[in-house]
Design an enzyme around this catalytic site. Structure first.
Site, PDB file in Angstrom:
ATOM      1  N   ARG A  35       0.926  -1.719  -0.285  1.00  0.00           N
ATOM      2  CA  ARG A  35      -0.081   0.083   0.201  1.00  0.00           C
ATOM      3  C   ARG A  35       1.039   1.420  -0.127  1.00  0.00           C
ATOM      4  NH1 ARG A  35      -4.858   2.209   3.454  1.00  0.00           N
ATOM      5  NH2 ARG A  35      -5.854   0.428   2.252  1.00  0.00           N
ATOM      6  N   HIS A  89      -7.258   0.988  -6.052  1.00  0.00           N
ATOM      7  CA  HIS A  89      -7.807   0.536  -4.663  1.00  0.00           C
ATOM      8  C   HIS A  89      -8.166  -0.874  -4.969  1.00  0.00           C
ATOM      9  CE1 HIS A  89      -7.866  -1.096  -0.419  1.00  0.00           C
ATOM     10  NE2 HIS A  89      -8.462   0.146  -0.206  1.00  0.00           N
ATOM     11  N   GLN A 121     -10.180  -4.101  -2.772  1.00  0.00           N
ATOM     12  CA  GLN A 121     -11.515  -3.487  -2.165  1.00  0.00           C
ATOM     13  C   GLN A 121     -12.531  -3.611  -3.459  1.00  0.00           C
ATOM     14  OE1 GLN A 121     -11.976  -0.699   0.609  1.00  0.00           O
ATOM     15  NE2 GLN A 121     -13.993  -1.559   0.462  1.00  0.00           N
ATOM     16  N   ASP A 150     -16.982   8.404  -0.922  1.00  0.00           N
ATOM     17  CA  ASP A 150     -15.514   8.086   0.211  1.00  0.00           C
ATOM     18  C   ASP A 150     -15.042   9.523   0.686  1.00  0.00           C
ATOM     19  OD1 ASP A 150     -12.935   7.145   0.656  1.00  0.00           O
ATOM     20  OD2 ASP A 150     -12.454   7.486  -1.747  1.00  0.00           O
ATOM     21  N   CYS A 192     -15.907   2.959   1.785  1.00  0.00           N
ATOM     22  CA  CYS A 192     -15.083   2.359   1.756  1.00  0.00           C
ATOM     23  C   CYS A 192     -14.534   2.144   3.280  1.00  0.00           C
ATOM     24  CB  CYS A 192     -13.986   2.073   0.673  1.00  0.00           C
ATOM     25  SG  CYS A 192     -13.676   4.057   0.857  1.00  0.00           S
ATOM     26  N   ARG A 213     -14.172  -7.147   3.416  1.00  0.00           N
ATOM     27  CA  ARG A 213     -11.714  -6.584   3.059  1.00  0.00           C
ATOM     28  C   ARG A 213     -11.794  -8.143   3.484  1.00  0.00           C
ATOM     29  NH1 ARG A 213     -10.103  -2.510   2.409  1.00  0.00           N
ATOM     30  NH2 ARG A 213      -8.180  -3.549   1.316  1.00  0.00           N
TER      31      ARG A 213
HETATM   32  N1  NVA Z   1      -9.440   7.597  -1.458  1.00  0.00           N
HETATM   33  C1  NVA Z   1      -8.744   6.588  -0.092  1.00  0.00           C
HETATM   34  C2  NVA Z   1      -9.447   5.569   0.231  1.00  0.00           C
HETATM   35  C3  NVA Z   1      -8.828   5.250   1.320  1.00  0.00           C
HETATM   36  C4  NVA Z   1      -9.862   3.386   1.854  1.00  0.00           C
HETATM   37  C5  NVA Z   1      -7.745   7.139   0.253  1.00  0.00           C
HETATM   38  O1  NVA Z   1      -6.903   7.206  -0.956  1.00  0.00           O
HETATM   39  O2  NVA Z   1      -7.025   7.787   1.485  1.00  0.00           O
HETATM   40  N1   CP Z   2     -11.102   0.268   2.891  1.00  0.00           N
HETATM   41  C1   CP Z   2      -9.998   0.830   3.452  1.00  0.00           C
HETATM   42  O1   CP Z   2      -8.692   0.085   2.382  1.00  0.00           O
HETATM   43  O2   CP Z   2      -9.367   0.847   4.964  1.00  0.00           O
HETATM   44  P1   CP Z   2      -8.163   0.877   5.257  1.00  0.00           P
HETATM   45  O3   CP Z   2      -7.845   1.860   5.060  1.00  0.00           O
HETATM   46  O4   CP Z   2      -8.600   1.580   6.620  1.00  0.00           O
HETATM   47  O5   CP Z   2      -6.845   0.213   5.010  1.00  0.00           O
END
Ligand code: NVA
Ligand code: CP
Length: 340
Positions: free
Chosen positions: A108, A135, A138, A231, A274, A319
């Site tokens: 990540r 993602h 997800q 989101d 999410c 998830r």
């Molecule tokens: N768009 C958000 C998704 C988090 C799961 C981010 O990248 O922070």
């Molecule tokens: N939805 C998601 O990816 O959550 P986290 O950022 O907590 O992993």
């Protein structure tokens, strides 16, 4: 016989066919059932899994950890400040080292190029746990949740309201298009998806029959929605953009008025997110936004979040089941019949 999944990485949804994504969704539902019934599924006994996190995470980290343990594998968390990647060591060198010790790698972070580099040089399956662009893990959980709720995917109307050019919007648009789900991205023009993402989605929609709409018009966008999705307005790494986003995105908040505007019958509508979500002021950012901009809820109101439509916590649990399916299918040497 090896399956079409064996040894593959999951870097972006566009690399997988409709049949492959449908298989992963159905396999996730199967693994959820095995877990609920206490039936062991230790398909990765003795394997070692590296979990690389440049950005924070609750769900993705927890899901990979529990899924690996349930599969009989050993997960090892390697946080941004724990390893040399980026500061003292290149992606290529890091990938070669980790690939010589671990059987699979989750990453990540910010750059899609990094996760692609890890896959290129490590020689083991790499799973994208979120980048600025996509993602994909997800997506398996999200469309699994939709399938659990409606029983099918083709023809479902999914409307994403909010920041239309972030990883979630990109992934939902492309994955929906692959799966024959109709997707509307409802966002201010400044935050429309890039042409590159729209081009991918259009190409898949032509094959699946999915109808796509990118619009700034909320009334038009949300009409007939079966899934209202949102989101955060400010994604990780963009924390200097709160003012701009609050101003642009206020009309795109999921609230009871927007739910009414869908015109959809009660049992044909769900709300997904999410997570994490800013639906109250119980967080540092929530308090900061209240102080600076005078609002106590951002992308979704507390009322809509807690309403009978909300399925975000089922989605969060999923998830784990879906990440388990992804790891098992790509690393487990399973017998998987022909998947188109
Ligand atoms: N768009 C958000 C998704 C988090 C799961 C981010 O990248 O922070
Ligand atoms: N939805 C998601 O990816 O959550 P986290 O950022 O907590 O992993």
């Amino acid at each position: 016989m090896t399956s079409v999944f064996q040894g593959r990485s999951l870097l972006a949804e566009k690399d997988f066919t409709r049949g492959e994504i449908e298989y992963l969704i159905d396999f996730s539902i199967h693994l959820k059932d095995l877990k609920k019934r206490g039936i062991a599924h230790r398909y990765l006994e003795g394997k070692n899994i590296a979990l690389l996190f440049e950005k924070n995470s609750t769900r993705t980290r927890a899901a990979f950890t529990v899924a690996a343990n349930d599969l009989g594998a050993s997960p090892e968390y390697l946080g941004k400040n724990d390893i040399q990647l980026g500061k003292k060591e290149s992606v290529e060198d890091t990938a070669k080292v980790l690939g010589s010790m671990f059987d699979g790698i989750e990453f990540r972070g910010f750059s899609q190029e990094v996760v692609e580099g890890l896959a290129k040089y490590s020689g083991v399956p790499v799973w994208n746990g979120l980048t600025d662009e996509w993602h994909p893990t997800q997506m398996i959980a999200d469309f699994m949740t939709i399938k659990e709720n409606f029983g099918y995917l083709e023809g479902i109307n999914l409307v994403y309201v909010g920041d239309g050019r972030n990883n979630m919007a990109n992934s939902l648009l492309v994955t929906g298009a692959i799966l024959g789900v109709n997707v509307c991205i409802c966002a201010p023009e400044e935050l429309f998806p890039t042409q590159e993402v729209v081009d991918y989605a259009n190409k898949f929609a032509k094959e699946s029959g999915s109808k796509l709409l990118i619009t700034a018009d909320v009334e038009k966008g949300v009409k007939g929605a079966n899934v209202l999705y949102t989101d955060v307005w400010v994604s990780m790494g963009e924390e200097d953009k709160f003012e701009e986003r609050v101003n642009l995105l206020k009309p795109y908040q999921i609230n009871m008025d927007m739910i009414k505007k869908t015109g959809t019958k009660d049992d044909e509508l769900i709300v997904l997110h999410c997570l994490p979500a800013f639906h109250d002021t119980e967080t540092e950012y929530g308090k900061m936004v209240e102080k600076d901009f005078g609002i106590t809820e951002m992308e979704i109101t507390d009322e809509a979040f807690r309403s009978k439509y909300g399925r975000q916590f089922e989605e969060a649990e999923n998830r784990m089941h879906s990440i388990k399916a992804i790891m098992a299918a790509t690393l487990g040497n399973l017998f998987i019949p022909y998947v188109k």
